[in-house]
Enzyme design. Sequence first.
Site, PDB file in Angstrom:
ATOM      1  N   GLY A  38       0.917  -1.269   0.060  1.00 53.55           N
ATOM      2  CA  GLY A  38       0.137  -0.030  -0.017  1.00 53.55           C
ATOM      3  C   GLY A  38       0.963   1.224   0.063  1.00 53.55           C
ATOM      4  O   GLY A  38       1.506   1.311   0.726  1.00 53.55           O
ATOM      5  N   ASN A 112      -6.326  -5.824   7.535  1.00 51.31           N
ATOM      6  CA  ASN A 112      -6.089  -6.159   6.084  1.00 51.31           C
ATOM      7  C   ASN A 112      -7.258  -7.034   5.785  1.00 51.31           C
ATOM      8  O   ASN A 112      -7.449  -8.123   6.324  1.00 51.31           O
ATOM      9  CB  ASN A 112      -4.614  -6.716   5.989  1.00 51.31           C
ATOM     10  N   SER A 293       7.681  -8.794 -10.005  1.00 53.98           N
ATOM     11  CA  SER A 293       7.017 -10.075  -9.386  1.00 53.98           C
ATOM     12  C   SER A 293       6.935 -11.205 -10.519  1.00 53.98           C
ATOM     13  O   SER A 293       6.638 -12.311  -9.937  1.00 53.98           O
ATOM     14  CB  SER A 293       5.414  -9.619  -8.995  1.00 53.98           C
TER      15      SER A 293
END
Length: 469
Positions: A38, A112, A293
């Site tokens: 975030g 979360n 990623s």
Amino acid sequence: MLAEIKGINEECGVFGIWDHEKAAELTYYGLHSMQHRGQEGAGIVASDGMELKSHKGLGLVNDVFKQAKFDHLQGRTAIGHVRYSTQGGKVIENVQPLLFRAQTGSMALAHNGNIMNAYKLRGQLEEQGSILQTSSDTEVLAHLIKRDGQGINEETIGDALNQMVGAYAYLILTENKMFAALDPTGIRPLSIGMLGDSYVIASETCAFDQIGATFIRDVVPGELITIDDEGLRSTRFAQQQQRGMCAMEYVYLSRPDSNVNYVNVHASRKQMGKELAKEAPADADIVIGVPDSSISAAIGFAEESGQPYEMGIIKNRYVGRTFIQPSQALREQGVKMKLSPVRGIIEGKRVIMIDDSIVRGTTSRRIVQMLKEAGAKEVHVRIASPAIQNPCYYGIDMSTRDELIAANNTVEEVAELIGADSLAYLTESGLEKAILTDNTINQGLCTACMTGKYPVKEEGKKEISYTGC
């Protein structure tokens, strides 16, 4: 059903430490290690045993705490949060941890996930006289705990959690206790570590490595952890169900050095690439990955296929992740600023481009275009996860089917839309082979965004919160 969705959901990270002289500072470093979860806001609440003190703001962790004086956050216990906002959600009131003060005891909450029945719960609370100050799911839990003047303890927290439907990992801090809770399906990650005699709780184990803590175990689905001067205690507020760990934690969200449900993220991504090479080979000269990623999967694909892996795309380290930018215009501009093709490597080559996923398709289209502008003869796109065709109701930025390119187009049509010479996705069975190992505790994945099989459902209307966590 889709028309009733109230907004776009989000992904966040939580961190907490109990009984350390540098609690706030260590929380800062823990949050910094989870900045990828975030980028729109961050905060810390610390307790000195008598009072809770807060510092939070909009922006990156470094920006929020650049001028912070940690002397203000004195105390041996602290919790922190990183979040990103969505349309209508980028306001300081929604930045966590949320702090609630009362004569009978204050508390701070960090969350979360996403509560599917939050809209309904908010209505019930308002009918009973509650005045909610934010559009965040997290505030609902505080009002449920304190309803009718109740105290803050295992029983009231458990009763409140049992009224919630969805995915959640919570940290709750009072003046003299810290609580951690995970939803009964365990969709979100939450782990316990130790730093000397201090307990640490975090969304990702990379935060433990950042501060020198040792991983102990994961929080079990349906478990409520209580930490105070007497130590750590475990109780249950709900029966553990079949684990449904979010597959996107392995595919994209978590850092490669984190372990999620006892499985290393890098190792699982590398195996995804190997399974993808078995399922969807391509005749090409080189294999490249989209930073960051997808690099692990690209290495795995190259190893399995015997084709050379090359660094065909480089990343500007000073630009954030495009997946979690709050507007489409910023996503597209972010791609141009963030990624650059290495012309000397890809010019004249047939390229296999490995990416972790395709959500809206705009990023993939721009990358393929960049590669061809840099001289690639062919670009064969291989995705190291199944096609994302369904909304996520559990806290990831994919809340409507209309925005998902694979939900509205065939594989061939998606390939054409993004400009690829060919396109293939990893199958669901390939994904499971890559992630679920003998080390996985209570095996099971949530692949709802890929398969439409939702492990947690809300009866009646599908009500999604305004802004999630």
